[in-house]
Design an enzyme around this catalytic site. Sequence first.
Site, mmCIF file in Angstrom:
data_model
loop_
_atom_site.group_PDB
_atom_site.id
_atom_site.type_symbol
_atom_site.label_atom_id
_atom_site.label_comp_id
_atom_site.label_asym_id
_atom_site.label_seq_id
_atom_site.Cartn_x
_atom_site.Cartn_y
_atom_site.Cartn_z
ATOM 1 N N CYS A 188 6.459 6.221 4.255
ATOM 2 C CA CYS A 188 5.317 5.384 3.880
ATOM 3 C C CYS A 188 4.465 6.026 2.784
ATOM 4 O O CYS A 188 3.541 5.409 2.268
ATOM 5 C CB CYS A 188 4.452 5.075 5.099
ATOM 6 S SG CYS A 188 5.317 4.097 6.332
ATOM 7 N N HIS B 219 4.878 0.349 -0.483
ATOM 8 C CA HIS B 219 5.719 -0.568 0.285
ATOM 9 C C HIS B 219 4.838 -1.719 0.773
ATOM 10 O O HIS B 219 3.615 -1.630 0.722
ATOM 11 C CB HIS B 219 6.388 0.153 1.468
ATOM 12 C CG HIS B 219 5.413 0.681 2.468
ATOM 13 N ND1 HIS B 219 4.680 1.836 2.278
ATOM 14 C CD2 HIS B 219 5.026 0.183 3.678
ATOM 15 C CE1 HIS B 219 3.896 2.038 3.329
ATOM 16 N NE2 HIS B 219 4.085 1.052 4.183
ATOM 17 N N ASP C 134 -4.789 -10.792 0.693
ATOM 18 C CA ASP C 134 -3.467 -11.397 0.564
ATOM 19 C C ASP C 134 -2.909 -11.216 -0.846
ATOM 20 O O ASP C 134 -3.598 -11.456 -1.837
ATOM 21 C CB ASP C 134 -3.521 -12.889 0.914
ATOM 22 C CG ASP C 134 -2.145 -13.517 1.020
ATOM 23 O OD1 ASP C 134 -1.230 -12.861 1.563
ATOM 24 O OD2 ASP C 134 -1.986 -14.662 0.564
ATOM 25 N N HIS C 135 -1.656 -10.791 -0.907
ATOM 26 C CA HIS C 135 -0.962 -10.534 -2.173
ATOM 27 C C HIS C 135 -1.723 -9.539 -3.049
ATOM 28 O O HIS C 135 -1.840 -9.707 -4.257
ATOM 29 C CB HIS C 135 -0.668 -11.839 -2.922
ATOM 30 C CG HIS C 135 0.464 -12.593 -2.301
ATOM 31 N ND1 HIS C 135 0.283 -13.374 -1.177
ATOM 32 C CD2 HIS C 135 1.776 -12.642 -2.610
ATOM 33 C CE1 HIS C 135 1.454 -13.896 -0.834
ATOM 34 N NE2 HIS C 135 2.377 -13.467 -1.684
ATOM 35 N N HIS D 267 0.844 -1.192 0.000
ATOM 36 C CA HIS D 267 0.000 0.000 0.000
ATOM 37 C C HIS D 267 0.877 1.239 0.000
ATOM 38 O O HIS D 267 2.097 1.162 0.156
ATOM 39 C CB HIS D 267 -0.953 0.008 1.203
ATOM 40 C CG HIS D 267 -0.282 0.161 2.535
ATOM 41 N ND1 HIS D 267 -0.876 0.795 3.594
ATOM 42 C CD2 HIS D 267 0.929 -0.220 2.986
ATOM 43 C CE1 HIS D 267 -0.078 0.773 4.635
ATOM 44 N NE2 HIS D 267 1.035 0.165 4.291
ATOM 45 N N GLU E 41 1.470 -5.059 12.289
ATOM 46 C CA GLU E 41 2.026 -4.514 11.051
ATOM 47 C C GLU E 41 3.522 -4.833 10.996
ATOM 48 O O GLU E 41 4.065 -5.172 9.953
ATOM 49 C CB GLU E 41 1.803 -3.007 11.011
ATOM 50 C CG GLU E 41 2.376 -2.337 9.781
ATOM 51 C CD GLU E 41 2.235 -0.844 9.842
ATOM 52 O OE1 GLU E 41 1.481 -0.298 9.021
ATOM 53 O OE2 GLU E 41 2.859 -0.215 10.724
ATOM 54 N N HIS F 131 3.939 -5.174 3.536
ATOM 55 C CA HIS F 131 3.968 -5.717 4.897
ATOM 56 C C HIS F 131 3.577 -7.188 4.859
ATOM 57 O O HIS F 131 2.755 -7.603 4.039
ATOM 58 C CB HIS F 131 2.937 -5.019 5.797
ATOM 59 C CG HIS F 131 3.205 -3.584 6.044
ATOM 60 N ND1 HIS F 131 4.140 -3.145 6.949
ATOM 61 C CD2 HIS F 131 2.656 -2.470 5.503
ATOM 62 C CE1 HIS F 131 4.148 -1.824 6.957
ATOM 63 N NE2 HIS F 131 3.257 -1.384 6.079
#
Length: 143
Positions: free
Chosen positions: A37, A43, A83-84, A18, A129, A45
């Site tokens: 960020c 970037h 996810d992904h 994100h 996070e 997580h």
Amino acid sequence: MARPVAYLTRKEVISSCHRLHNENLTEEDNKNIYGKCNNYWGHGHNYTVEVTVCGPVDSVTGMVMNISDLKLYMKKVLMDQLDHKNLDKDVPYFKNVVSTTENVAIYIFNELKKIMPNPDLLYTVKIYETDKNIVIYGGELDG
């Protein structure tokens, strides 16, 4: 006689990317608020997500909720939707909502409530996070 109440927690790990950016702010304000960020390319997580349900222990099954059911609900929200994924580009909710971890927790909580047959059992969504940054949301201010 009241049945004992217990908490049941299941944990999953998802990978998402994100960019923290608010279109209503100037570029300079975004950089000042979100720092690195706000990187244009975003970037990622590896979020560890814990979902906790709470309720009376059923006298027949001995469970608050069948863990297999909780696993399925989490799959539908976490794995299938987040996810992904690029949260800002792949998840319509974040088109006009900044994809902070706080807002991700709120999103997960609300999406789980929509699909659980007994949404009142949902207690909290806890997101790691990083090892040092953790958000917990329980819907306290909703409605």
